[in-house]
Design a protein around this motif. Structure first.
Motif, mmCIF file in Angstrom:
data_model
loop_
_atom_site.group_PDB
_atom_site.id
_atom_site.type_symbol
_atom_site.label_atom_id
_atom_site.label_comp_id
_atom_site.label_asym_id
_atom_site.label_seq_id
_atom_site.Cartn_x
_atom_site.Cartn_y
_atom_site.Cartn_z
ATOM 1 N N ASP A 46 0.822 -1.213 0.000
ATOM 2 C CA ASP A 46 0.000 0.000 0.000
ATOM 3 C C ASP A 46 0.856 1.264 0.000
ATOM 4 O O ASP A 46 0.395 2.344 -0.377
ATOM 5 C CB ASP A 46 -0.932 0.006 1.216
ATOM 6 C CG ASP A 46 -2.045 -1.024 1.092
ATOM 7 O OD1 ASP A 46 -2.332 -1.441 -0.061
ATOM 8 O OD2 ASP A 46 -2.613 -1.415 2.123
ATOM 9 N N ASP A 47 2.118 1.136 0.429
ATOM 10 C CA ASP A 47 3.039 2.280 0.453
ATOM 11 C C ASP A 47 3.845 2.402 -0.841
ATOM 12 O O ASP A 47 4.808 3.174 -0.897
ATOM 13 C CB ASP A 47 3.997 2.153 1.644
ATOM 14 C CG ASP A 47 3.284 2.232 2.985
ATOM 15 O OD1 ASP A 47 2.287 2.976 3.067
ATOM 16 O OD2 ASP A 47 3.710 1.547 3.929
ATOM 17 N N ASN A 48 3.452 1.607 -1.846
ATOM 18 C CA ASN A 48 4.101 1.636 -3.162
ATOM 19 C C ASN A 48 5.535 1.126 -3.153
ATOM 20 O O ASN A 48 6.330 1.454 -4.046
ATOM 21 C CB ASN A 48 4.053 3.048 -3.769
ATOM 22 C CG ASN A 48 2.646 3.507 -4.044
ATOM 23 O OD1 ASN A 48 1.824 2.740 -4.564
ATOM 24 N ND2 ASN A 48 2.337 4.745 -3.696
ATOM 25 N N ASP A 49 5.877 0.320 -2.154
ATOM 26 C CA ASP A 49 7.152 -0.400 -2.156
ATOM 27 C C ASP A 49 6.924 -1.794 -2.730
ATOM 28 O O ASP A 49 5.794 -2.301 -2.737
ATOM 29 C CB ASP A 49 7.686 -0.534 -0.723
ATOM 30 C CG ASP A 49 8.017 0.813 -0.105
ATOM 31 O OD1 ASP A 49 8.557 1.681 -0.822
ATOM 32 O OD2 ASP A 49 7.717 0.988 1.103
#
Length: 254
Positions: free
Chosen positions: A235-238
């Motif tokens: 969800d944190d784009n990692d």
């Protein structure tokens, strides 16, 4: 590693887990995560001594990322001369010239160079989008050919793959889930029996945006295995831990 000659706007992108580097020009075409996941998904038959062919190889990413997994010869087939030339320089960059080569040609016209029925493994990251009367293709010709079925469509690709492969040889493809019905139909018509499927999701709780497919020539019908889903980003784009390991972890052939 050989020091390459880079042209204007070119850069070198690497895949640390495989210790492979690719010369790219973002103004023409750049590989993305789908190429990496396809090369990772593709299995190796026996000791990997057989011939592998990357159809529509672009700058050679899929075939070169796959190369450390096998010991046999790999041929990269690419119709666009600019991309084929970049792929050749990437081969030299990775010191793989003794067993990886580029065939700059339309894949429909390669059978004087590659003997029918001689290939153990076909890898392909084909154009995803069919041509329709309302198709709006990309202005850039390199992206047009890479993304839209201008030069090859699924039935033609299946026919070429069938002709290349030995009996029980395998093809590995990455594509879009919305084309699954077309893929099943095209492969079945050419006796390419789909045996393994893995869906890739951009994030959890979203629809799949990619599908990885394994099929075998003249295999028995049925017995399709649906592998656990692969989620690319948190969800944190990692990158998720699984994808991070594919990119930066141990070499795939270890």
């Amino acid at each position: 590693m050989t020091q390459p000659f880079l042209k204007a706007n070119e850069r070198i992108d690497g895949l640390p887990s495989q210790n492979i580097n690719i010369i790219q020009n973002p103004d023409m075409f750049s590989y993305s995560l789908d190429a990496i996941l396809l090369a990772h998904f593709a299995d190796v038959k026996g000791k990997g001594k057989g011939l592998s062919v990357d159809l529509g190889s672009g700058t050679g990413a899929v075939g070169l990322f796959y190369a450390p997994k096998v010991t046999g010869e790999i041929k990269l087939v690419e119709i666009q001369p600019e991309l084929a030339e970049m792929a050749q320089r990437s081969i030299e960059l990775n010191n793989l010239h003794e067993r990886v080569s580029v065939l700059q040609a339309d894949m429909k016209d390669i059978f004087n160079e590659i003997q029918p029925g001689s290939v153990e493994t076909v890898l392909t990251n084909p154009p995803y989008f069919p041509l329709t009367e309302t198709t709006k293709t990309n202005i850039d010709k390199h992206y047009e050919i890479a993304r839209h079925e201008l030069m090859i469509n699924l039935p033609e690709l299946a026919q070429i793959t069938n002709k290349l492969l030995k009996n029980n040889g395998k093809v590995y493809m990455v594509h879009r889930p919305e084309r699954l019905a077309d893929i099943f139909a095209a492969f079945a018509a050419r006796k390419l029996m789909i045996k393994r499927i893995q869906f890739v999701y951009g994030k959890a709780n979203r629809e799949a945006n990619m599908v990885l497919i394994e099929a075998i020539k003249s295999g028995r019908p049925g017995g399709v295995r649906i592998m656990p889903p692969l989620i690319a980003y948190t969800d944190d784009n990692d990158y998720t831990s699984e994808v991070h390991d594919i990119l930066y972890g141990k070499a795939w052939h270890e």
